[in-house]
Design an enzyme around this catalytic site. Structure first.
Site, PDB file in Angstrom:
ATOM      1  N   ASN A 107       0.846  -1.194   0.000  1.00  0.00           N
ATOM      2  CA  ASN A 107       0.000   0.000   0.000  1.00  0.00           C
ATOM      3  C   ASN A 107       0.880   1.241   0.000  1.00  0.00           C
ATOM      4  O   ASN A 107       1.972   1.245   0.567  1.00  0.00           O
ATOM      5  CB  ASN A 107      -0.893   0.023   1.249  1.00  0.00           C
ATOM      6  CG  ASN A 107      -1.850   1.197   1.243  1.00  0.00           C
ATOM      7  OD1 ASN A 107      -2.431   1.545   0.216  1.00  0.00           O
ATOM      8  ND2 ASN A 107      -2.027   1.830   2.390  1.00  0.00           N
ATOM      9  N   HIS A 109       0.692   5.134   1.294  1.00  0.00           N
ATOM     10  CA  HIS A 109      -0.099   5.935   2.224  1.00  0.00           C
ATOM     11  C   HIS A 109       0.497   7.340   2.305  1.00  0.00           C
ATOM     12  O   HIS A 109       1.715   7.497   2.428  1.00  0.00           O
ATOM     13  CB  HIS A 109      -0.094   5.279   3.613  1.00  0.00           C
ATOM     14  CG  HIS A 109      -0.959   6.025   4.593  1.00  0.00           C
ATOM     15  ND1 HIS A 109      -2.328   5.946   4.577  1.00  0.00           N
ATOM     16  CD2 HIS A 109      -0.633   6.880   5.589  1.00  0.00           C
ATOM     17  CE1 HIS A 109      -2.822   6.726   5.528  1.00  0.00           C
ATOM     18  NE2 HIS A 109      -1.814   7.304   6.164  1.00  0.00           N
ATOM     19  N   SER A 136       4.570   6.924   2.507  1.00  0.00           N
ATOM     20  CA  SER A 136       5.179   5.651   2.887  1.00  0.00           C
ATOM     21  C   SER A 136       4.617   4.545   2.012  1.00  0.00           C
ATOM     22  O   SER A 136       3.427   4.538   1.697  1.00  0.00           O
ATOM     23  CB  SER A 136       4.820   5.281   4.342  1.00  0.00           C
ATOM     24  OG  SER A 136       5.038   6.348   5.235  1.00  0.00           O
ATOM     25  N   ASP A 145      -3.063   0.481   8.020  1.00  0.00           N
ATOM     26  CA  ASP A 145      -1.861   1.302   7.794  1.00  0.00           C
ATOM     27  C   ASP A 145      -0.746   0.997   8.794  1.00  0.00           C
ATOM     28  O   ASP A 145      -0.043   1.901   9.248  1.00  0.00           O
ATOM     29  CB  ASP A 145      -2.218   2.803   7.856  1.00  0.00           C
ATOM     30  CG  ASP A 145      -3.214   3.201   6.774  1.00  0.00           C
ATOM     31  OD1 ASP A 145      -3.188   2.589   5.701  1.00  0.00           O
ATOM     32  OD2 ASP A 145      -4.007   4.132   7.017  1.00  0.00           O
TER      33      ASP A 145
HETATM   34  C1  GAR Z   1      -2.852   8.950  -2.891  1.00  0.00           C
HETATM   35  O1  GAR Z   1      -2.397  10.110  -2.272  1.00  0.00           O
HETATM   36  C2  GAR Z   1      -2.677   7.762  -1.965  1.00  0.00           C
HETATM   37  O2  GAR Z   1      -1.520   7.816  -1.184  1.00  0.00           O
HETATM   38  C3  GAR Z   1      -3.904   7.878  -1.106  1.00  0.00           C
HETATM   39  O3  GAR Z   1      -4.928   8.273  -1.980  1.00  0.00           O
HETATM   40  C4  GAR Z   1      -4.368   8.992  -3.065  1.00  0.00           C
HETATM   41  C5  GAR Z   1      -4.792   8.309  -4.335  1.00  0.00           C
HETATM   42  O4  GAR Z   1      -4.419   9.051  -5.444  1.00  0.00           O
HETATM   43  N1  GAR Z   1      -4.199   6.649  -0.458  1.00  0.00           N
HETATM   44  C6  GAR Z   1      -4.794   6.563   0.716  1.00  0.00           C
HETATM   45  O5  GAR Z   1      -5.155   7.531   1.351  1.00  0.00           O
HETATM   46  C7  GAR Z   1      -5.018   5.162   1.212  1.00  0.00           C
HETATM   47  N2  GAR Z   1      -5.537   5.165   2.522  1.00  0.00           N
HETATM   48  P1  GAR Z   1      -4.321   8.374  -6.857  1.00  0.00           P
HETATM   49  O6  GAR Z   1      -5.676   7.707  -7.120  1.00  0.00           O
HETATM   50  O7  GAR Z   1      -4.105   9.520  -7.796  1.00  0.00           O
HETATM   51  O8  GAR Z   1      -3.192   7.398  -6.843  1.00  0.00           O
END
Ligand code: GAR
Length: 219
Positions: A107, A109, A136, A145
């Site tokens: 994942n 995060h 991370s 997480d």
């Molecule tokens: C990213 O910032 C990712 O790290 C976060 O959502 C966004 C997705 O953007 N993930 C989380 O918060 C997971 N809990 P993306 O769809 O453009 O990759």
């Protein structure tokens, strides 16, 4: 042997695209078997346009979380993948799901774990007066997480930041470190198959094939 991965998304999929752009390079031995979304997600169209197989497994079509996850598990199992990359997948996964893909589930995060698990990480970093924030990549365990961190990147929190500005700078770093983890796995530099992290890949950017440069998003 080619490293095969599945990617799970819920939204625009910029991290998925960063992984795809990295995997599609000639000297990177990785193949995206499928991009799965849990709802109609913009990222599915972007993946399709790049010729990547996509599958919408809509949560709304399943009575229970268990049924929904079972459909995802069955699809991924049928594709013989080495790793499953959560890339903005916004559902909490069951302990059974995490166990099923134990040591193969990753994942990204948007915080410097263990700080700011869960949602709204950028606003919470600002509200806490953090001087640094970041992102991370970690192995996923049943605890939200909480799995072992593989790599992190820091950004400085600036006085002028709001959550959107901070998020944008963190995202640029996300697009670097997630492909880096893929590169380390695909080239055999990182092996997490027995749950031991044999190498801290934070020290490796110089030796990962085609270590990714920042990608401008949207592009
Ligand atoms: C990213 O910032 C990712 O790290 C976060 O959502 C966004 C997705 O953007 N993930 C989380 O918060 C997971 N809990 P993306 O769809 O453009 O990759």
């Amino acid at each position: 042997m080619t490293y095969r991965l599945a990617i799970m998304i819920s939204g625009r999929g910029s991290n998925m695209i960063a992984l795809a752009d990295y995997a599609l390079q000639e000297d990177v031995d990785a193949d995206i078997a499928v991009v799965i979304a849990d709802k109609p997600a913009a990222g599915l169209d972007v993946a399709k346009a790049r010729g990547i197989p996509v599958q919408l497994i809509d949560r709304q079509d399943y009575a229970t979380r268990q049924d929904h996850e079972a459909a995802i598990m069955n699809l991924i199992d049928s594709l013989d993948v080495d790793g499953v990359f959560l890339a903005g997948y916004m559902r909490v996964l069951s302990a059974e799901f995490c166990q099923h893909f134990n040591h193969r589930l990753f994942n990204i995060h948007p915080s410097l774990l263990p700080r700011h698990k869960g949602l709204d990480t950028h606003q919470r970093a600002l509200d806490s007066g953090d001087k640094t924030h970041g992102c991370s990549v970690h192995l996923v365990t049943a605890e939200l997480d909480d799995g072992p961190v593989l790599i992190q990147r820091e950004v400085e929190v600036l006085d002028a930041d709001d959550a959107d500005r901070l998020a944008a700078r963190v995202l640029t770093q996300e697009h670097i470190i997630y492909p880096m983890v893929l590169g380390a796995l695909a080239s055999g530099l990182l092996n997490v198959s027995n749950g031991d992290i044999e190498m801290n890949i934070g020290v490796l950017p110089g030796v990962i094939p085609n270590a990714p440069a920042p990608i401008n998003w949207p592009h």
